[in-house]
Each structure stands twice: as structure tokens, then as C-alpha cells.
Scaffold this active site. Structure first.
Site, PDB file in Angstrom:
ATOM      1  N   TYR A 142     -23.818 -86.892 -97.648  1.00  0.00           N
ATOM      2  CA  TYR A 142     -24.921 -86.769 -98.576  1.00  0.00           C
ATOM      3  C   TYR A 142     -24.948 -87.279-100.071  1.00  0.00           C
ATOM      4  CZ  TYR A 142     -28.404 -84.405 -95.188  1.00  0.00           C
ATOM      5  OH  TYR A 142     -29.188 -84.457 -94.102  1.00  0.00           O
ATOM      6  N   LYS A 189     -15.619 -83.082 -86.604  1.00  0.00           N
ATOM      7  CA  LYS A 189     -15.290 -84.170 -86.019  1.00  0.00           C
ATOM      8  C   LYS A 189     -13.740 -84.363 -86.053  1.00  0.00           C
ATOM      9  CE  LYS A 189     -16.216 -87.304 -82.858  1.00  0.00           C
ATOM     10  NZ  LYS A 189     -16.544 -87.129 -81.469  1.00  0.00           N
ATOM     11  N   ASP A 221     -20.259 -83.253 -81.373  1.00  0.00           N
ATOM     12  CA  ASP A 221     -20.752 -83.576 -79.970  1.00  0.00           C
ATOM     13  C   ASP A 221     -20.808 -82.682 -78.829  1.00  0.00           C
ATOM     14  OD1 ASP A 221     -17.758 -83.972 -80.062  1.00  0.00           O
ATOM     15  OD2 ASP A 221     -17.900 -86.013 -78.974  1.00  0.00           O
ATOM     16  N   ASP A 245     -27.278 -80.383 -90.736  1.00  0.00           N
ATOM     17  CA  ASP A 245     -28.635 -80.573 -90.680  1.00  0.00           C
ATOM     18  C   ASP A 245     -29.039 -80.971 -89.376  1.00  0.00           C
ATOM     19  OD1 ASP A 245     -30.974 -81.650 -91.983  1.00  0.00           O
ATOM     20  OD2 ASP A 245     -30.031 -83.835 -91.363  1.00  0.00           O
ATOM     21  N   ASP A 249     -31.583 -78.372 -86.538  1.00  0.00           N
ATOM     22  CA  ASP A 249     -32.810 -78.946 -86.235  1.00  0.00           C
ATOM     23  C   ASP A 249     -32.792 -78.689 -84.522  1.00  0.00           C
ATOM     24  OD1 ASP A 249     -33.900 -79.789 -88.428  1.00  0.00           O
ATOM     25  OD2 ASP A 249     -34.666 -81.580 -87.618  1.00  0.00           O
TER      26      ASP A 249
HETATM   27  C1  IPM Z   1     -33.398 -80.290 -94.334  1.00  0.00           C
HETATM   28  C2  IPM Z   1     -33.890 -81.477 -94.749  1.00  0.00           C
HETATM   29  C3  IPM Z   1     -33.366 -82.235 -96.016  1.00  0.00           C
HETATM   30  C4  IPM Z   1     -31.829 -82.632 -95.503  1.00  0.00           C
HETATM   31  C5  IPM Z   1     -34.084 -83.765 -96.261  1.00  0.00           C
HETATM   32  C6  IPM Z   1     -35.429 -83.513 -96.314  1.00  0.00           C
HETATM   33  C7  IPM Z   1     -33.551 -84.460 -97.181  1.00  0.00           C
HETATM   34  O1  IPM Z   1     -33.968 -82.365 -93.497  1.00  0.00           O
HETATM   35  O2  IPM Z   1     -33.146 -79.618 -95.457  1.00  0.00           O
HETATM   36  O3  IPM Z   1     -32.698 -80.060 -93.438  1.00  0.00           O
HETATM   37  O4  IPM Z   1     -31.417 -83.489 -95.080  1.00  0.00           O
HETATM   38  O5  IPM Z   1     -31.164 -81.700 -96.050  1.00  0.00           O
HETATM   39 MG    MG Z   2     -32.829 -81.355 -92.117  1.00  0.00          MG
END
Ligand code: IPM
Ligand code: MG
Length: 372
Positions: A142, A189, A221, A245, A249
Site C-alpha cells: 500500500y 506467501k 491462498d 484487506d 472481507d
Molecule cells: C479497508 C478498505 C481500504 C483499504 C480502502 C478504502 C483504501 O478497503 O479499510 O479495508 O484497502 O485498506
Molecule cells: Mg478493505
């Protein structure tokens, strides 16, 4: 306790969900005699629209002079679909994390008993899941050097980590495991990436100071697959920025909705609390956004300041709301008229009258309560 809280609602559904978290915190303050002061500031696309800057100086200054930050969400489709955009809402959030040194992002993932049927995963797979993801937040790909060749045909993003960056979050993850199920899983990884091999070496060394915690390793993975096959095997997951990240999710599917997942981002000096979901532009202003992630982020804020009883009250209110189907359409199959603010009203009401809610519950079922 006196707390100055900077509120950065941001874009899309951010303001709607953050309002509900503020309502819950105000109710806590009045119930427990605390003095919480809220000051609002712009971030993300709204700040670009007003000042052409996703993180205006006054917003950053406010964050630095506050005790904690409550963050909504950022992002707008007009930037997503324009790869040539020079300023992006996300830069505001990334700069905020970096400037405040919020190196550890903690994302709890839980399968709520009342929501087991809401997840697309089978009940027997998710029941009992309780994971705490420790995502490194201010390093890695990032923030590494970025480049784009002059002809625009070659691009790169550097993934770089230092020993110190790995050590400081590793200590937090091991300490957390000590009060949980005593297990840390490092997700990396290391079969391919040099930076992952550094993570393995450093984390293995840190582990020696935590003899009561077991450390194991998973390639990312495989971890993505294990998260769906058998999420109960995890306790604390420790990982770098981008893997965290993605995997968080994915983990949100276990709870039944991404609208339930809260997070805390902490550093040596500052702390920020934000739902893990994005700005969900399609839902903006419709009253369908789930405020629970934001409300639970407010509970994490309280825990951060040692206000455990207060945080517990919010959590019980959240569980009650889920149980009674006082929830938004993403998880509600019973009522179709429960809006974002009605969920907030219910939790606020519960905090104000924790012992006196039986009548309301009956009313809610009948749809006659003032809440519904
Ligand atoms: C998160 C979001 C952020 C990230 C974005 C909005 C930059 O997806 O907080 O998980 O990738 O960290
Ligand atoms: Mg995110």
C-alpha cells in the site's frame, strides 16, 4: 470520563451509519455520566469536492488533538472508474493511517448465533467462529514506492517491510492471543515473497517471548480456502496489509453481512474506529445501510479506554436487535421496513432503558412500538 471524539463520516453511507454510532455513544455518556464531545470534519470525496483535498489540514489537526476518531467510510464511483484521477478519496484514509501511525488494524469476526442462517456458508461450519484479525496497516504494498513508465505501459508497487514494523504488530497479536485461545496464525506467501520470509523469521522470534501461545503459518491462498472450509480453526490471524484487506472481507461472509464487521486501528499515540465496509454508494440515503459495524466500532472505542461495562451494554443491545430482527434488509428476512436509523433508535433506547425493554420487545413484534 471526558473524551474528545473526532467524527469523520466521509462518503456514501458513512454519515448515516456514523450517526447511529454517535447516538449510541451519547446514550452511553448520559447513562454512565461521561462527558463525550463530538467534533465533525470532512474526509474523502466530500472533502475533495469542497477543498480538492481528501484529507484537509484541519481534519488531520482535529484528529491529532482528539482522544479518538470515529470514521465512517470513503469512496465514490466517479473516482473508481477513472484510473487517471490524480486525487482519490482513498488517499485521505491512507494518509490518515500513516500520519497517525495506526499500524495495527484489529478486525473481530464472529458468527452470531441468531444469524447462523443468514450466512451463505453452512451453519455447522461457521457456528462458534471467533477470530481476531491483526492486519498491518501502514506498510507493505500500500505504501511502497509506486512507478509508472513514461509510455504508461509498465507499472509497479513495491512491497517493503522492516523488522520493526513486523515486531510491533506481532507483539499486539500475541498479547491478544494470550487472553483468547492462545493461538496465532501468520498468513503470508513465504514460498514466493522475500518480504513474507522476513515476516516468518521475525514473528518466529517474537513468539519465543509468548510461550503460552502456539504459532502456526499458512500461505495466503490456503488461508483463503481454510477460512471458508473451517473458520473455527482460527484464533488470532496476523498478516500484512494487503492480505489482511482481502482476507477480512472474505471473513465477513461468516457473520452473514459485511455490515456487521467493526474495526479498531491503533498506534502508539492515536486510535481510530471504523466499520470495515466501504461507502456503498448505491445505498446512500436509502436507509438500508447496516449501522451495526459502526455501532460495534464505537464499542471498540469504549474498550480502548477501558470502559468495558459500557461496551458490553452496546454489544448486548446489538445482539438483542439481531435477535428481534430489528435490522436492515441485508440480514432481515422478517421485516422489510427497518431502516438504518431505526436500528440506531432501538440500540439507543436499549442503552437508556436496559432493564425496561420487555414491553418494547412485545411492541416491536407487533409493530406498534414507538421504535418501529
Ligand atoms: C479497508 C478498505 C481500504 C483499504 C480502502 C478504502 C483504501 O478497503 O479499510 O479495508 O484497502 O485498506
Ligand atoms: Mg478493505
Amino acid at each position: 470520563m471526558k473524551l474528545n471524539i473526532a467524527v469523520l463520516p466521509g462518503d456514501g453511507i458513512g454519515p448515516e451509519v456514523t450517526n447511529q454510532a454517535v447516538k449510541a455513544l451519547k446514550a452511553i455518556a448520559s447513562e454512565f455520566d461521561h462527558n463525550f464531545k463530538f467534533v465533525y470534519a470532512d474526509v474523502g470525496a466530500v472533502a475533495i469536492d469542497k477543498q480538492n483535498n481528501p484529507l484537509p489540514d484541519e481534519t488531520l489537526d482535529l484528529c491529532k488533538t482528539s482522544d479518538a476518531i470515529l470514521f465512517g467510510s470513503i469512496g465514490h464511483p466517479k473516482y473508481d472508474n477513472d484510473p487517471s484521477a490524480k486525487v482519490r478519496p482513498e488517499q485521505g484514509l491512507l494518509k490518515l493511517r500513516k500520519e497517525l501511525g495506526l499500524f495495527a488494524n484489529i478486525r473481530p469476526v464472529k458468527a452470531y448465533e441468531t444469524l447462523l442462517d443468514k450466512s451463505p456458508l453452512k451453519k455447522n461450519i461457521i457456528q462458534g467462529t471467533d477470530i481476531s484479525i491483526y492486519r498491518e496497516l501502514t506498510g507493505g504494498i500500500y505504501f511502497g514506492e509506486k512507478s509508472l513508465s513514461e509510455d504508461g505501459n509498465v507499472a509497479s508497487d513495491l512491497c517493503e517491510y522492516s523488522r520493526e514494523e513486523i515486531e510491533r504488530i506481532a507483539h499486539l497479536a500475541f498479547k491478544s492471543a494470550q487472553s483468547r485461545k492462545h493461538k496465532v496464525t501468520l498468513v503470508d506467501k513465504a514460498n514466493v515473497l522475500e518480504s513474507s520470509r522476513l515476516w516468518r523469521r521475525v514473528v518466529t522470534e517474537v513468539a519465543k517471548q509468548y510461550k503460552d501461545v502456539t504459532l502456526d503459518f499458512l500461505f495466503v491462498d490456503n488461508a483463503a480456502m481454510q477460512m471458508i472450509l473451517n473458520p473455527k480453526q482460527f484464533d488470532v490471524i496476523l498478516t500484512e496489509n494487503m492480505f489482511g484487506d482481502i482476507i477480512s472481507d472474505e471473513a465477513s461472509v461468516i457473520g452473514g453481512s459485511i455490515g456487521l464487521l467493526a474495526s479498531a486501528s491503533v498506534g502508539d499515540k492515536y486510535a481510530m474506529f471504523e466499520p470495515i465496509h466501504g461507502s456503498y454508494p448505491q445505498a446512500t440515503g436509502k436507509g438500508i445501510a447496516n449501522p451495526i459495524a459502526s455501532i460495534l466500532s464505537a464499542a471498540m472505542l469504549l474498550v480502548h479506554f477501558g470502559l468495558h461495562t459500557e461496551a458490553e451494554l452496546i454489544k448486548i443491545g446489538v445482539e438483542k436487535s439481531l435477535k428481534l430482527n430489528i435490522s436492515t434488509p441485508d440480514i432481515n428476512t422478517k421485516y422489510d421496513n427497518i431502516t438504518t436509523s431505526k436500528v440506531g433508535d432501538f440500540i439507543e433506547d436499549f442503552i437508556n432503558n436496559p432493564k425496561d425493554t420487555n414491553m418494547n420487545f412485545t411492541n416491536i413484534h407487533l409493530g406498534q412500538s414507538t421504535i418501529i
